[in-house]
Write an enzyme that holds these catalytic residues in place. Structure first.
Site, PDB file in Angstrom:
ATOM      1  N   GLY A  42       0.830  -1.209   0.000  1.00  0.00           N
ATOM      2  CA  GLY A  42       0.000   0.000   0.000  1.00  0.00           C
ATOM      3  C   GLY A  42       0.857   1.248   0.000  1.00  0.00           C
ATOM      4  CE  LYS A  75       1.984  -4.572   8.506  1.00  0.00           C
ATOM      5  NZ  LYS A  75       3.106  -4.978   7.657  1.00  0.00           N
ATOM      6  CB  THR A 133      -5.783  -2.046   5.196  1.00  0.00           C
ATOM      7  OG1 THR A 133      -4.793  -1.101   4.777  1.00  0.00           O
ATOM      8  CG2 THR A 133      -6.619  -1.496   6.331  1.00  0.00           C
ATOM      9  CG  ASN A 146      -3.488  -1.408   0.445  1.00  0.00           C
ATOM     10  OD1 ASN A 146      -3.349  -1.748   1.622  1.00  0.00           O
ATOM     11  ND2 ASN A 146      -3.671  -0.159   0.082  1.00  0.00           N
ATOM     12  CD  GLU A 153      -6.268   0.884   2.192  1.00  0.00           C
ATOM     13  OE1 GLU A 153      -5.959   0.662   3.374  1.00  0.00           O
ATOM     14  OE2 GLU A 153      -6.046   1.970   1.630  1.00  0.00           O
ATOM     15  CG  HIS A 167      -6.805 -14.496  11.755  1.00  0.00           C
ATOM     16  ND1 HIS A 167      -7.251 -15.539  12.533  1.00  0.00           N
ATOM     17  CD2 HIS A 167      -5.576 -14.846  11.292  1.00  0.00           C
ATOM     18  CE1 HIS A 167      -6.330 -16.493  12.536  1.00  0.00           C
ATOM     19  NE2 HIS A 167      -5.302 -16.092  11.808  1.00  0.00           N
ATOM     20  CE1 TYR A 220       2.085  -5.308   1.785  1.00  0.00           C
ATOM     21  CE2 TYR A 220       3.714  -6.185   3.333  1.00  0.00           C
ATOM     22  CZ  TYR A 220       2.801  -5.195   2.951  1.00  0.00           C
ATOM     23  OH  TYR A 220       2.635  -4.100   3.760  1.00  0.00           O
ATOM     24  NE  ARG A 240     -16.905   4.219   9.976  1.00  0.00           N
ATOM     25  CZ  ARG A 240     -15.785   4.742   9.474  1.00  0.00           C
ATOM     26  NH1 ARG A 240     -15.843   5.714   8.590  1.00  0.00           N
ATOM     27  NH2 ARG A 240     -14.601   4.271   9.838  1.00  0.00           N
ATOM     28  CG  PHE A 276     -12.434   9.845  12.268  1.00  0.00           C
ATOM     29  CD1 PHE A 276     -13.587   9.663  13.014  1.00  0.00           C
ATOM     30  CD2 PHE A 276     -12.254   9.080  11.124  1.00  0.00           C
ATOM     31  CE1 PHE A 276     -14.535   8.716  12.643  1.00  0.00           C
ATOM     32  CE2 PHE A 276     -13.196   8.134  10.746  1.00  0.00           C
ATOM     33  CZ  PHE A 276     -14.335   7.949  11.507  1.00  0.00           C
TER      34      PHE A 276
HETATM   35  P1  ADP Z   1       0.425  -1.305   3.342  1.00  0.00           P
HETATM   36  O1  ADP Z   1       0.424   0.190   3.258  1.00  0.00           O
HETATM   37  O2  ADP Z   1       1.563  -1.940   2.600  1.00  0.00           O
HETATM   38  O3  ADP Z   1      -0.910  -1.889   2.924  1.00  0.00           O
HETATM   39  P2  ADP Z   1      -0.355  -1.887   6.084  1.00  0.00           P
HETATM   40  O4  ADP Z   1       0.193  -1.202   7.294  1.00  0.00           O
HETATM   41  O5  ADP Z   1      -1.770  -1.559   5.700  1.00  0.00           O
HETATM   42  O6  ADP Z   1       0.658  -1.643   4.894  1.00  0.00           O
HETATM   43  O7  ADP Z   1      -0.213  -3.468   6.332  1.00  0.00           O
HETATM   44  C1  ADP Z   1      -0.791  -4.342   5.398  1.00  0.00           C
HETATM   45  C2  ADP Z   1      -0.144  -5.696   5.367  1.00  0.00           C
HETATM   46  O8  ADP Z   1      -0.143  -6.303   6.655  1.00  0.00           O
HETATM   47  C3  ADP Z   1      -0.947  -6.652   4.483  1.00  0.00           C
HETATM   48  O9  ADP Z   1      -0.595  -6.557   3.115  1.00  0.00           O
HETATM   49  C4  ADP Z   1      -0.596  -8.019   5.071  1.00  0.00           C
HETATM   50  O10 ADP Z   1       0.556  -8.556   4.426  1.00  0.00           O
HETATM   51  C5  ADP Z   1      -0.264  -7.719   6.541  1.00  0.00           C
HETATM   52  N1  ADP Z   1      -1.314  -8.118   7.500  1.00  0.00           N
HETATM   53  C6  ADP Z   1      -1.043  -8.748   8.676  1.00  0.00           C
HETATM   54  N2  ADP Z   1      -2.170  -8.971   9.368  1.00  0.00           N
HETATM   55  C7  ADP Z   1      -3.201  -8.477   8.622  1.00  0.00           C
HETATM   56  C8  ADP Z   1      -4.624  -8.437   8.835  1.00  0.00           C
HETATM   57  N3  ADP Z   1      -5.202  -8.943   9.947  1.00  0.00           N
HETATM   58  N4  ADP Z   1      -5.384  -7.868   7.859  1.00  0.00           N
HETATM   59  C9  ADP Z   1      -4.803  -7.361   6.755  1.00  0.00           C
HETATM   60  N5  ADP Z   1      -3.470  -7.369   6.509  1.00  0.00           N
HETATM   61  C10 ADP Z   1      -2.654  -7.932   7.432  1.00  0.00           C
HETATM   62 MG    MG Z   2      -2.784  -1.222   3.715  1.00  0.00          MG
END
Ligand code: ADP
Ligand code: MG
Length: 156
Positions: free
Chosen positions: A17, A23, A29, A31, A81, A86, A93, A106, A111
């Site tokens: 993302g 995170k 999330t 992506n 995203e 879980h 990735y 919603r 915010f």
């Molecule tokens: P990015 O900007 O790369 O999307 P994020 O901080 O949103 O970074 O973290 C996303 C990554 O975290 C996902 O691509 C996945 O590999 C990992 N991940 C670990 N746990 C989860 C979860 N419960 N839901 C979604 N992604 C998760």
């Molecule tokens: Mg993300």
């Protein structure tokens, strides 16, 4: 409205993302690629949705989904995203994420504080958990879509 597009089935690779720090907030999330995002109905409303998600051929798990305007593209493109409800031991990735989107929670909102954002997301997660336990949503957990042969990627 959102409902006329639902249920929406979608499958695609998890990509990097734009590092909004999800995170760090405790709500990573996964992506979808730009190509997958482009395959979504163009008039599907932005906002927060709930549904089921499956990484590779793993378990089918509850998720909240954000369809939003992508700041990386100056908000002219959307981002899609999924936060899967879980705890994973590792990042995933490059894996194939399969989802079915079932309901709308919603619209997108700004915010006033990080605390307000986090508590809104926690409420979204609680709402998603409740909704997905209803029989009409629970039944999609067993949908054949989640058991397609590997490599078969259909969006419907
Ligand atoms: P990015 O900007 O790369 O999307 P994020 O901080 O949103 O970074 O973290 C996303 C990554 O975290 C996902 O691509 C996945 O590999 C990992 N991940 C670990 N746990 C989860 C979860 N419960 N839901 C979604 N992604 C998760
Ligand atoms: Mg993300």
């Amino acid at each position: 409205s959102a409902m006329r597009h639902l249920p929406y089935f979608c499958r695609g690779e998890v990509v990097k993302g734009f590092g909004r720090g999800s995170k760090e907030l405790g709500i990573p999330t996964a992506n979808f690629s730009e190509e997958v995002v482009e395959s979504f109905p163009s008039d599907i409303p932005t906002g927060i949705y709930y549904g089921w998600a499956c990484v590779g051929n793993g378990d089918v798990l509850k998720m909240v989904l954000s369809i939003g305007w992508n700041p990386f593209y100056k908000n002219i493109k959307k981002s899609v995203e999924a936060h899967i409800i879980h705890t994973f031991n590792d990042d995933f990735y490059g894996e194939i994420l399969s989802i079915v989107v079932l309901g709308y929670i919603r619209s997108e909102r700004n915010f006033g504080s990080l605390e307000a954002l986090i508590s809104a997301i926690q409420e979204d997660i609680e709402e998603a958990k409740r909704q997905l336990d209803l029989p009409e949503h629970l039944k999609f957990k067993e949908d054949n879509f989640f058991h397609l042969p590997e490599g078969k990627t259909v969006n419907r």
